[in-house]
Motif scaffolding. Structure first.
Motif, PDB file in Angstrom:
ATOM      1  N   ASP A 125      11.604  -8.735 132.852  1.00 56.99           N
ATOM      2  CA  ASP A 125      10.436  -9.570 132.595  1.00 56.99           C
ATOM      3  C   ASP A 125      10.761 -10.999 133.022  1.00 56.99           C
ATOM      4  OD1 ASP A 125      11.998 -10.738 130.516  1.00 56.99           O
ATOM      5  OD2 ASP A 125      11.388  -9.111 129.195  1.00 56.99           O
ATOM      6  N   THR A 126       9.953 -11.934 132.595  1.00 59.13           N
ATOM      7  CA  THR A 126      10.147 -13.332 133.017  1.00 59.13           C
ATOM      8  C   THR A 126      10.620 -14.238 131.882  1.00 59.13           C
ATOM      9  OG1 THR A 126       7.800 -13.824 132.624  1.00 59.13           O
ATOM     10  CG2 THR A 126       8.426 -13.133 134.858  1.00 59.13           C
TER      11      THR A 126
ATOM     12  N   SER B 173      11.223 -18.406 131.717  1.00 57.77           N
ATOM     13  CA  SER B 173      10.538 -19.261 130.739  1.00 57.77           C
ATOM     14  C   SER B 173      11.527 -20.043 129.889  1.00 57.77           C
ATOM     15  CB  SER B 173       9.651 -18.422 129.824  1.00 57.77           C
ATOM     16  OG  SER B 173       8.639 -17.792 130.556  1.00 57.77           O
TER      17      SER B 173
ATOM     18  N   ARG C 175       4.093  -7.429 139.177  1.00 63.91           N
ATOM     19  CA  ARG C 175       3.636  -8.549 138.343  1.00 63.91           C
ATOM     20  C   ARG C 175       3.651  -9.829 139.162  1.00 63.91           C
ATOM     21  NH1 ARG C 175       7.064  -8.783 133.003  1.00 63.91           N
ATOM     22  NH2 ARG C 175       5.464 -10.320 132.557  1.00 63.91           N
ATOM     23  N   ARG C 176       2.591 -10.545 139.127  1.00 66.13           N
ATOM     24  CA  ARG C 176       2.559 -11.876 139.736  1.00 66.13           C
ATOM     25  C   ARG C 176       3.016 -12.875 138.685  1.00 66.13           C
ATOM     26  NH1 ARG C 176       2.244 -12.790 144.869  1.00 66.13           N
ATOM     27  NH2 ARG C 176       0.910 -14.576 144.622  1.00 66.13           N
TER      28      ARG C 176
ATOM     29  N   SER D  45       2.551 -15.650 136.253  1.00 57.16           N
ATOM     30  CA  SER D  45       1.353 -16.100 135.552  1.00 57.16           C
ATOM     31  C   SER D  45       1.124 -17.585 135.814  1.00 57.16           C
ATOM     32  CB  SER D  45       1.513 -15.869 134.046  1.00 57.16           C
ATOM     33  OG  SER D  45       2.484 -16.768 133.519  1.00 57.16           O
ATOM     34  N   PRO D  46      -0.116 -18.033 135.695  1.00 58.91           N
ATOM     35  CA  PRO D  46      -0.390 -19.469 135.845  1.00 58.91           C
ATOM     36  C   PRO D  46       0.426 -20.316 134.870  1.00 58.91           C
ATOM     37  CG  PRO D  46      -2.438 -18.230 135.889  1.00 58.91           C
ATOM     38  CD  PRO D  46      -1.346 -17.259 135.517  1.00 58.91           C
ATOM     39  N   GLU D  47       0.651 -19.794 133.661  1.00 54.66           N
ATOM     40  CA  GLU D  47       1.449 -20.528 132.674  1.00 54.66           C
ATOM     41  C   GLU D  47       2.887 -20.686 133.141  1.00 54.66           C
ATOM     42  OE1 GLU D  47      -2.080 -18.810 130.973  1.00 54.66           O
ATOM     43  OE2 GLU D  47      -0.401 -17.744 131.856  1.00 54.66           O
TER      44      GLU D  47
END
Length: 137
Positions: free
Chosen positions: A26-27, A31, A86-87, A89-91
């Motif tokens: 995941d990302t 983050s 998955r792209r 996210s804008p966040e």
């Protein structure tokens, strides 16, 4: 240790950090790197290793947006390929941009480059990364 170039993966901290991507699905790691930068008190410099990891993470996000560095490390390419469904996210993109801007403005990494013979090249590399994150490349 001294970096050997102005790009985000041209230092030992970033190269050590990319090994952490190997098992990520995941990302959250990305983050966390950005949060470490943006949560640094406004009157404090972002620590050197925190800045180097955040710039590496920002390059990962740029690669997720199909705007990678030409010589992306294989581990990063593998991670991006794993997350191809998955792209970013804008966040996540917003956090990446905020982290790059903060490192560029107030960090131990910036202080390391200011006044050096490569200061201009480092600024160009940071501007290029921010532009790729914003989709201007």
């Amino acid at each position: 240790m001294q970096p050997w170039g102005v790009l985000p993966f041209e230092n030992d901290t970033a190269l050590d950090w990319i090994w952490e991507l190997e098992d990520e699905k995941d990302t959250f790691l990305l983050s966390d790197c950005f949060a470490a930068v943006v949560e640094t008190e406004a009157d404090e410099l972002v620590e050197l290793s925190v800045a180097e990891e955040a710039l590496a993470a920002a390059e990962v996000v740029a690669a997720m947006l199909d705007r990678p560095l030409p010589d992306l490390p294989g581990e990063v390419s593998g991670y991006v390929a794993k997350l191809r469904h998955r792209r970013a996210s804008p966040e996540l993109v917003g956090l990446a941009i905020e982290a790059v801007e903060r490192v560029h403005e107030a960090s131990e990494l910036r202080d390391r480059w200011v006044g050096s013979a490569s200061a201009g090249q480092w600024r160009v590399a940071m501007d290029d990364l921010a532009s790729r994150l914003r989709g201007r490349r």
